[in-house]
Design a protein around this motif. Structure first.
Motif, PDB file in Angstrom:
ATOM      1  N   ASN A  40      -3.540   6.298  13.127  1.00 41.26           N
ATOM      2  CA  ASN A  40      -3.590   7.629  13.206  1.00 41.26           C
ATOM      3  C   ASN A  40      -5.112   7.853  13.675  1.00 41.26           C
ATOM      4  OD1 ASN A  40      -3.670  10.357  12.826  1.00 41.26           O
ATOM      5  ND2 ASN A  40      -3.317  10.568  10.570  1.00 41.26           N
ATOM      6  N   ARG A  41      -5.150   8.953  14.769  1.00 39.10           N
ATOM      7  CA  ARG A  41      -6.352   9.116  15.356  1.00 39.10           C
ATOM      8  C   ARG A  41      -7.222  10.139  14.407  1.00 39.10           C
ATOM      9  NH1 ARG A  41      -5.674  10.950  21.377  1.00 39.10           N
ATOM     10  NH2 ARG A  41      -7.505   9.687  21.643  1.00 39.10           N
ATOM     11  N   GLY A  42      -7.024  10.805  13.677  1.00 38.03           N
ATOM     12  CA  GLY A  42      -7.550  11.694  12.703  1.00 38.03           C
ATOM     13  C   GLY A  42      -8.192  10.954  11.456  1.00 38.03           C
ATOM     14  N   THR A  58      10.599  10.304   8.253  1.00 35.09           N
ATOM     15  CA  THR A  58      10.073  11.266   9.182  1.00 35.09           C
ATOM     16  C   THR A  58       9.233  10.656  10.314  1.00 35.09           C
ATOM     17  OG1 THR A  58       8.487  11.910   7.627  1.00 35.09           O
ATOM     18  CG2 THR A  58      10.211  13.377   7.338  1.00 35.09           C
ATOM     19  N   GLY A  59       8.532   9.571   9.923  1.00 34.23           N
ATOM     20  CA  GLY A  59       7.473   8.911  10.930  1.00 34.23           C
ATOM     21  C   GLY A  59       6.161   9.763  10.861  1.00 34.23           C
ATOM     22  N   PHE A  60       6.039  10.697  10.018  1.00 34.31           N
ATOM     23  CA  PHE A  60       4.691  11.544   9.921  1.00 34.31           C
ATOM     24  C   PHE A  60       3.576  10.541   9.560  1.00 34.31           C
ATOM     25  CE2 PHE A  60       7.176  15.240   8.935  1.00 34.31           C
ATOM     26  CZ  PHE A  60       7.464  15.822  10.356  1.00 34.31           C
ATOM     27  N   GLY A  61       2.539  10.695  10.107  1.00 37.57           N
ATOM     28  CA  GLY A  61       1.285   9.938   9.961  1.00 37.57           C
ATOM     29  C   GLY A  61       0.778  10.379   8.684  1.00 37.57           C
ATOM     30  N   ILE A  73      -4.672  15.737  -1.806  1.00 39.68           N
ATOM     31  CA  ILE A  73      -5.353  15.338  -0.653  1.00 39.68           C
ATOM     32  C   ILE A  73      -4.531  14.674   0.330  1.00 39.68           C
ATOM     33  CG2 ILE A  73      -7.355  14.746  -2.018  1.00 39.68           C
ATOM     34  CD1 ILE A  73      -6.408  11.590  -1.350  1.00 39.68           C
ATOM     35  N   ALA A  74      -4.722  14.894   1.770  1.00 40.60           N
ATOM     36  CA  ALA A  74      -3.891  14.303   2.791  1.00 40.60           C
ATOM     37  C   ALA A  74      -4.308  12.734   2.781  1.00 40.60           C
ATOM     38  CB  ALA A  74      -4.092  14.956   4.050  1.00 40.60           C
ATOM     39  N   VAL A  75      -3.189  11.927   2.864  1.00 38.37           N
ATOM     40  CA  VAL A  75      -3.321  10.413   3.291  1.00 38.37           C
ATOM     41  C   VAL A  75      -2.383  10.056   4.242  1.00 38.37           C
ATOM     42  CG1 VAL A  75      -4.199  10.018   0.761  1.00 38.37           C
ATOM     43  CG2 VAL A  75      -1.686  10.129   1.459  1.00 38.37           C
ATOM     44  N   GLY A  96       0.722  -1.263   0.008  1.00 37.55           N
ATOM     45  CA  GLY A  96      -0.071   0.032  -0.282  1.00 37.55           C
ATOM     46  C   GLY A  96       1.042   1.254   0.082  1.00 37.55           C
ATOM     47  N   LEU A  97       2.005   1.193   0.948  1.00 36.84           N
ATOM     48  CA  LEU A  97       2.848   2.391   0.870  1.00 36.84           C
ATOM     49  C   LEU A  97       3.374   2.768  -0.387  1.00 36.84           C
ATOM     50  CD1 LEU A  97       4.379   4.645   2.306  1.00 36.84           C
ATOM     51  CD2 LEU A  97       6.228   2.789   3.004  1.00 36.84           C
TER      52      LEU A  97
END
Length: 143
Positions: A108-110, A26-29, A99-101, A5-6
């Motif tokens: 991820n909580r959001g 970076t580990g950003f969600g 878009i943000a994915v 998927g990534l």
């Protein structure tokens, strides 16, 4: 390139490998990706999107996003769908939009995946999605 998927999501970036490496490092969600390159997104109100997903889930469905409160459900659909879609209350993201994915393998909580991309490239069929949305509306009016 490995079919996960990534990796599949990263193919939408102008430099997929650099994008994927940065996202992993970076580990950003969340990440911003251009719509209209590998897929479009149809975002529907959660009160319709959740039942439509339940209807689609009886078959094969492609990636589906939800915001933190399930206010909106985003269905990844083939490129070009956003330009042709007509529907009240449906937000379309196609060519020229971003878009943000969320990362497909991180919680991820959001913004999160209800159906994460599996790397196969499968997307939601717009015709089946439209039928599922019609059925979801019919169910809501019966209640």
């Amino acid at each position: 390139m490995e079919s996960t998927g990534l990796h599949w999501l990263a193919r939408a970036a102008s430099d997929p490998e650099a994008f994927r490496l940065q996202w992993e490092r970076t580990g950003f969600g969340l990440a911003l990706l251009p719509a209209g390159r590998r897929w479009d997104v149809l975002s529907v109100p959660g009160r319709l999107g959740r039942p439509a997903l339940d209807i689609l889930a009886s078959g094969l469905c492609g990636p589906v996003l939800a915001d933190g409160g399930d206010e909106h459900i985003g269905f990844l659909v083939p490129v070009g769908t956003a330009a042709r879609w007509i529907g009240t209350g449906v937000r379309c993201a196609g060519e020229g939009t971003w878009i943000a994915v969320p990362h497909p393998s991180r919680r991820n909580r959001g913004l999160r995946w209800l159906v994460p991309p599996d790397g196969s490239g499968r997307l939601n069929d717009p015709v089946m999605l439209e039928l599922a949305l019609h059925e979801a509306v019919a169910r809501l009016t019966e209640e």
